[in-house]
Design a protein around this motif. Structure first.
Motif, short mmCIF file in Angstrom:
data_model
loop_
_atom_site.label_atom_id
_atom_site.label_comp_id
_atom_site.label_asym_id
_atom_site.label_seq_id
_atom_site.Cartn_x
_atom_site.Cartn_y
_atom_site.Cartn_z
N LEU A 155 56.05 143.76 143.57
CA LEU A 155 56.48 143.69 144.91
C LEU A 155 55.65 142.47 145.80
N THR A 156 54.52 141.75 145.45
CA THR A 156 54.25 140.78 146.05
C THR A 156 54.93 139.81 145.72
N ILE A 157 55.79 139.58 144.82
CA ILE A 157 56.66 138.40 144.34
C ILE A 157 57.72 138.90 145.26
N ASP A 158 58.44 139.80 145.16
CA ASP A 158 59.72 140.35 145.90
C ASP A 158 59.55 141.51 146.46
N PRO A 159 59.23 141.64 147.88
CA PRO A 159 59.00 142.93 148.58
C PRO A 159 60.27 143.85 148.34
N TYR A 160 61.38 143.42 147.99
CA TYR A 160 62.54 144.07 148.34
C TYR A 160 63.04 144.28 146.89
N GLN A 161 62.31 144.22 145.66
CA GLN A 161 62.80 144.35 144.40
C GLN A 161 63.18 145.86 144.08
N PRO A 162 64.57 146.10 143.77
CA PRO A 162 64.95 147.51 143.83
C PRO A 162 64.28 148.40 142.70
N GLU A 163 63.99 147.81 141.48
CA GLU A 163 63.46 148.80 140.39
C GLU A 163 61.96 148.98 140.82
N ALA A 164 61.22 147.97 141.32
CA ALA A 164 59.80 148.17 141.72
C ALA A 164 59.61 149.34 142.82
N LEU A 165 60.72 149.16 143.74
CA LEU A 165 60.72 150.10 145.01
C LEU A 165 60.77 151.47 144.38
N LEU A 166 61.85 151.65 143.57
CA LEU A 166 62.28 152.72 142.94
C LEU A 166 60.82 153.48 142.08
N VAL A 167 60.23 152.81 141.31
CA VAL A 167 59.16 153.17 140.67
C VAL A 167 57.92 153.62 141.69
N GLU A 168 57.64 152.82 142.61
CA GLU A 168 56.91 153.00 143.95
C GLU A 168 57.33 154.48 144.36
N ALA A 169 58.45 154.55 144.40
CA ALA A 169 58.76 156.12 145.06
C ALA A 169 58.62 157.05 143.94
N PHE A 170 58.84 156.83 142.83
CA PHE A 170 58.49 158.02 141.65
C PHE A 170 56.93 158.37 141.91
N VAL A 171 56.10 157.11 142.00
CA VAL A 171 54.83 157.18 142.05
C VAL A 171 54.27 158.26 142.98
N GLN A 172 55.16 157.84 144.30
CA GLN A 172 54.38 158.51 145.70
C GLN A 172 55.11 159.95 145.35
N PHE A 173 56.09 160.34 144.89
CA PHE A 173 56.64 161.68 144.89
C PHE A 173 55.87 162.51 143.72
N TYR A 174 55.88 161.98 142.41
CA TYR A 174 55.41 162.88 141.36
C TYR A 174 53.86 162.52 140.98
N VAL A 175 53.20 161.48 141.37
CA VAL A 175 51.93 161.44 141.14
C VAL A 175 51.17 161.76 142.48
N ASP A 176 51.51 161.07 143.41
CA ASP A 176 50.59 161.15 144.71
C ASP A 176 51.08 162.28 145.53
N HIS A 177 52.21 163.11 145.16
CA HIS A 177 52.58 164.25 145.90
C HIS A 177 52.88 163.84 147.48
N GLU A 178 53.28 162.54 147.63
CA GLU A 178 53.60 162.06 149.16
C GLU A 178 54.95 162.16 149.20
N TYR A 179 55.57 163.28 149.49
CA TYR A 179 56.86 163.76 149.20
C TYR A 179 57.68 163.11 150.36
N GLN A 180 57.43 163.03 151.62
CA GLN A 180 58.13 162.46 152.86
C GLN A 180 57.94 160.90 152.51
N ASN A 181 57.01 160.27 152.14
CA ASN A 181 56.98 158.83 152.01
C ASN A 181 57.95 158.29 150.81
N ALA A 182 57.76 159.18 149.84
CA ALA A 182 58.71 158.76 148.69
C ALA A 182 60.23 158.87 149.16
N ILE A 183 60.51 160.02 149.77
CA ILE A 183 61.85 160.39 150.36
C ILE A 183 62.35 159.26 151.39
#
Length: 167
Positions: free
Chosen positions: A5-33
């Motif tokens: 994301l530092t190389i490309d802040p709009y990289q789709p797969e990295a954004l998806l993995v980031e949302a995965f971590v927010q949802f399943y690891v950090d339990h930040e459901y609204q941020n992930a959604i």
């Protein structure tokens, strides 16, 4: 993920993995959604992004929206088992068992040799052994679904309970 994301802040797969971590690891459901919703807004015809959006909506009980997203996936790619699986699963969760039967039958007939589909099933059922086996085959064996290999490779330590390794 952070490096990508530092190389490309709009990289789709990295954004998806980031949302995965927010949802399943950090339990930040609204941020992930919100993250997935933004990604879907940028790439509205991407069935894979829609799939994860629908899964997250279903997990928080937004079955009406999850059903709509599943139907959108089917409209975009009627030969993919993923949309039918999403629709059938959402309908089952809503208690509409008879309505769920047809999409789930379509799922089975379309998904037999699709590594992304098989990995989705393994992830949703928590079958870390099957998911590990699919990722051990290597990214090149995934063909057109190779873009999802890093996501499912990150899911293995998550299912094993090693949340630090997911990051």
């Amino acid at each position: 993920v952070e490096e990508a994301l530092t190389i490309d802040p709009y990289q789709p797969e990295a954004l998806l993995v980031e949302a995965f971590v927010q949802f399943y690891v950090d339990h930040e459901y609204q941020n992930a959604i919100d993250s997935i919703s933004s990604l879907v807004g940028r790439y509205p015809n991407n069935v894979d992004h829609l799939n994860f959006y629908g899964v997250m909506l279903m997990a928080i009980g937004r079955l009406d929206l999850a059903t709509s997203v599943a139907n959108q996936m089917i409209d975009l790619d009627p030969l993919s088992p993923i949309g039918y699986q999403a629709l059938g699963t959402t309908l089952m969760r809503a208690g509409k068992l008879e309505e769920a039967e047809e999409p789930l039958q379509r799922t089975a007939s379309l998904g037999r040799n699709n590594p992304d589909f098989l990995a989705s099933l393994a992830f949703q059922s928590g079958d870390v052994g099957a998911l590990r086996a699919l990722t051990k085959q290597g990214e090149s064996s995934w063909g057109v679904a190779a873009q999802w290999y890093p996501f499912f490779a990150a899911a293995v330590p998550y299912l094993e309970g090693n949340q630090k390794k997911v990051r």
